[in-house]
Design an enzyme around this catalytic site. Structure first.
Site, short mmCIF file in Angstrom:
data_model
loop_
_atom_site.label_atom_id
_atom_site.label_comp_id
_atom_site.label_asym_id
_atom_site.label_seq_id
_atom_site.Cartn_x
_atom_site.Cartn_y
_atom_site.Cartn_z
CB SER A 157 3.73 -59.75 -39.02
OG SER A 157 3.28 -59.94 -40.06
CE LYS A 207 0.74 -66.19 -41.71
NZ LYS A 207 2.19 -66.07 -41.42
NE ARG A 246 2.39 -64.99 -47.17
CZ ARG A 246 1.62 -64.91 -46.25
NH1 ARG A 246 1.86 -63.95 -45.09
NH2 ARG A 246 -0.02 -64.59 -46.32
#
Length: 198
Positions: A99, A128, A30
């Site tokens: 997700s 995050k 990622r």
């Protein structure tokens, strides 16, 4: 194909170079906020590292690079789904993980016939900022009942100590980021993860 129950996420191929020799068999790359050519190079290097170690590489977001470089898996967030060409992804034979954070997102994703569904954050996460509060273990159990045979990935605030409870609640796979990358001894932490999930 059965995916490994331990699913670390890293932002650079250097992490894969360190962790794949320890026995990691499923890993996500990622990368955020990097030039496009740098991202492509990182995906290519990571693909080769995973092939050398018999591991599954999942590319986050960059589906076009994944297709061009002959990768097998892509992971998309909800925002990424808006821009992704799902027909092109499926035509290329890429497997798709997505997700989800709430009921509407889950319904949207199930209609796409995903190859895994990620639910998060199960616990509070520092990775995050999110508008969703922690989901908790009961939600993991509920989600698994809804997705059926589709592998369910628990993510968000994961640690070695929490992994067993998340798996018992119904997750097939547990994903970790900062529990490894911020650990003073990441290699030892990965060994502990492998021990608790296999």
């Amino acid at each position: 194909m059965t995916l490994d129950r331990f699913y670390p996420i890293f932002d650079h191929s250097d992490w894969l170079r360190r962790m794949l020799p320890l026995g990691v068999k499923l890993v996500q790359l990622r990368i955020k906020d990097q030039p496009d050519d740098a991202v492509r190079d990182q995906i290519a290097v990571s693909r080769e590292l995973c092939r050398d170690h018999g591991a599954v590489l999942v590319v986050n977001d960059y589906w076009q690079h994944a297709i061009d470089l002959g990768c097998e898996w892509i992971h998309l967030g909800q925002e990424d789904l808006d821009d992704a060409d799902l027909k092109a992804i499926r035509k290329a034979g890429l497997k798709l993980g997505v997700s989800t954070h709430d009921d509407d997102e889950l319904e949207r994703v199930l209609a796409m016939d995903p190859d895994y569904v990620a639910l998060g954050p199960v616990y509070p996460t520092i990775l995050k900022k999110m508008k969703w509060h922690q989901q908790g273990l009961p939600r993991v159990t509920e989600w698994k009942a809804r997705v059926g045979d589709i592998p369910l990935v628990g993510i968000g605030g994961m640690s070695v100590e929490r992994a067993t409870g998340v798996l018992k609640a119904g997750a097939d796979i547990v994903s970790a980021v900062t529990d490894i990358t911020l650990n003073p001894d990441p290699e030892a932490r990965v060994r502990a993860w492998i021990e608790v999930t296999r």
